[in-house]
Design a protein around this motif. Structure first.
Motif, PDB file in Angstrom:
ATOM      1  N   LYS A 159       0.869  -0.853   0.294  1.00  0.00           N
ATOM      2  CA  LYS A 159       0.341   0.218  -0.196  1.00  0.00           C
ATOM      3  C   LYS A 159       0.924   1.188  -0.132  1.00  0.00           C
ATOM      4  O   LYS A 159       2.427   1.561   0.917  1.00  0.00           O
ATOM      5  N   VAL A 160       0.080   2.316  -0.878  1.00  0.00           N
ATOM      6  CA  VAL A 160       1.297   3.690  -0.691  1.00  0.00           C
ATOM      7  C   VAL A 160       0.975   3.584   0.546  1.00  0.00           C
ATOM      8  O   VAL A 160       0.185   4.088   0.908  1.00  0.00           O
ATOM      9  N   GLN A 161       2.464   4.436   1.126  1.00  0.00           N
ATOM     10  CA  GLN A 161       2.457   5.580   2.370  1.00  0.00           C
ATOM     11  C   GLN A 161       2.821   6.968   2.062  1.00  0.00           C
ATOM     12  O   GLN A 161       2.833   7.702   1.181  1.00  0.00           O
ATOM     13  N   GLY A 162       1.149   8.376   3.002  1.00  0.00           N
ATOM     14  CA  GLY A 162       1.275   9.016   2.366  1.00  0.00           C
ATOM     15  C   GLY A 162       0.400   9.079   2.276  1.00  0.00           C
ATOM     16  O   GLY A 162      -1.058   9.936   2.977  1.00  0.00           O
ATOM     17  N   LEU A 163      -1.254   8.399   2.310  1.00  0.00           N
ATOM     18  CA  LEU A 163      -2.285   8.806   2.191  1.00  0.00           C
ATOM     19  C   LEU A 163      -3.083   7.779   3.564  1.00  0.00           C
ATOM     20  O   LEU A 163      -2.565   6.930   3.456  1.00  0.00           O
ATOM     21  N   ASP A 164      -4.297   8.752   3.836  1.00  0.00           N
ATOM     22  CA  ASP A 164      -4.503   8.474   4.859  1.00  0.00           C
ATOM     23  C   ASP A 164      -5.616   7.864   4.415  1.00  0.00           C
ATOM     24  O   ASP A 164      -6.513   7.727   3.610  1.00  0.00           O
TER      25      ASP A 164
END
Length: 272
Positions: A159-164
């Protein structure tokens, strides 16, 4: 024959009977083991490796990541190892790897559909709706670009890190309500720079500001009604901003072109 001789005769016969019993038990045990070995070798040989959930990818493409083969004893298959190895193929999510006795291995997957793109350094991460990174590319590749977020890390298959969670909630809301709307085929971006002022970009430079994630059904109805006529009128960049719960406003060249509420939208379309 007297009683003492009879007792001696019986004593001589008992060891013989015991020996026969031991021999029969031994033969039965060996036969059972031989039958078990036979059944284990033939009955529990894998005769089918069934792939479930693949539409785009062929069985052969999936099986390239599976360390199991037809004819192998089903008990020797390491299902955890297969799950781990197949998970390195970023285009699929592994749901389960299980045995169906006596001779079938079932691998259930879900294909990841590329829907979104997000800028990361000098490249774009292409991902599914859940935010799993699947590819890196020099451009969004025609996918819906997510703007206004800061990607901290992106590893293929993760999962891409940075989007909550709230970012993903808003993305899901927009896709759920507008993918099959009047702008579904022309949607190019979702801008979350200001979560209370979500902006949807469509082809030919049109931007539609829909406010926050509330009342999406109502906003979708407005877009379905207004977009066709609005696009016919637009000669430059047009903004549609939901400024209040019932009042959308249309801007062109930073000047108010028309202020609408729900009751006047049909009259506006007739004038256009």
């Amino acid at each position: 024959m007297n009683k003492s001789s009879k007792k001696q005769h019986k004593k001589k016969r008992r060891p013989v009977r015991r020996g026969v019993k031991v021999a029969l038990i031994t033969i039965f045990a060996l036969a059972t083991l031989a039958l078990a070995a036979f059944l284990g070798y033939y009955v529990f040989q894998i005769t089918e490796i069934r792939i479930e959930g693949n539409d785009t990818f062929t069985n052969e493409q999936i099986l390239a990541y599976v360390d199991a083969e037809i004819g192998q004893n089903i008990f020797t298959v390491d299902t955890d190892a297969i799950h781990k190895e197949l998970s390195t193929f970023p285009y699929v999510e592994v749901r389960s790897v299980r045995r169906a006795y006596p001779s079938t291995l079932i691998i259930e997957i879900k294909e990841r559909n590329l829907k979104l793109a997000v800028k990361y350094a000098d490249t774009y991460v292409l991902m599914d709706q859940e935010g799993t990174a699947v590819e890196l590319a020099p451009s969004p590749q025609g996918l819906v670009e997510i703007k206004g977020v800061s990607v901290q890390a992106a590893a293929i298959g993760a999962k891409v890190q940075g989007l909550d969670d709230y970012d993903y909630y808003l993305i899901d809301q927009v896709l759920e309500h507008f993918e099959d709307s009047a702008i579904g085929d022309v949607m190019t971006s979702i801008d979350l720079s200001v979560p209370t002022m979500i902006t949807i970009g469509v082809k030919n430079g049109l931007s539609i500001r829909i406010g926050n994630g509330d009342n999406m059904d109502q906003k979708r109805a407005w877009i379905d009604t207004l977009y066709p006529g609005l696009w016919k009128r637009a000669n430059a960049l047009v903004h549609w901003m939901h400024r209040a719960s019932t009042v959308p406003a249309i801007y062109r060249n930073n000047r108010v072109n028309c202020i609408l509420d729900i009751g006047r939208s049909k009259q506006w379309l007739q004038r256009s």
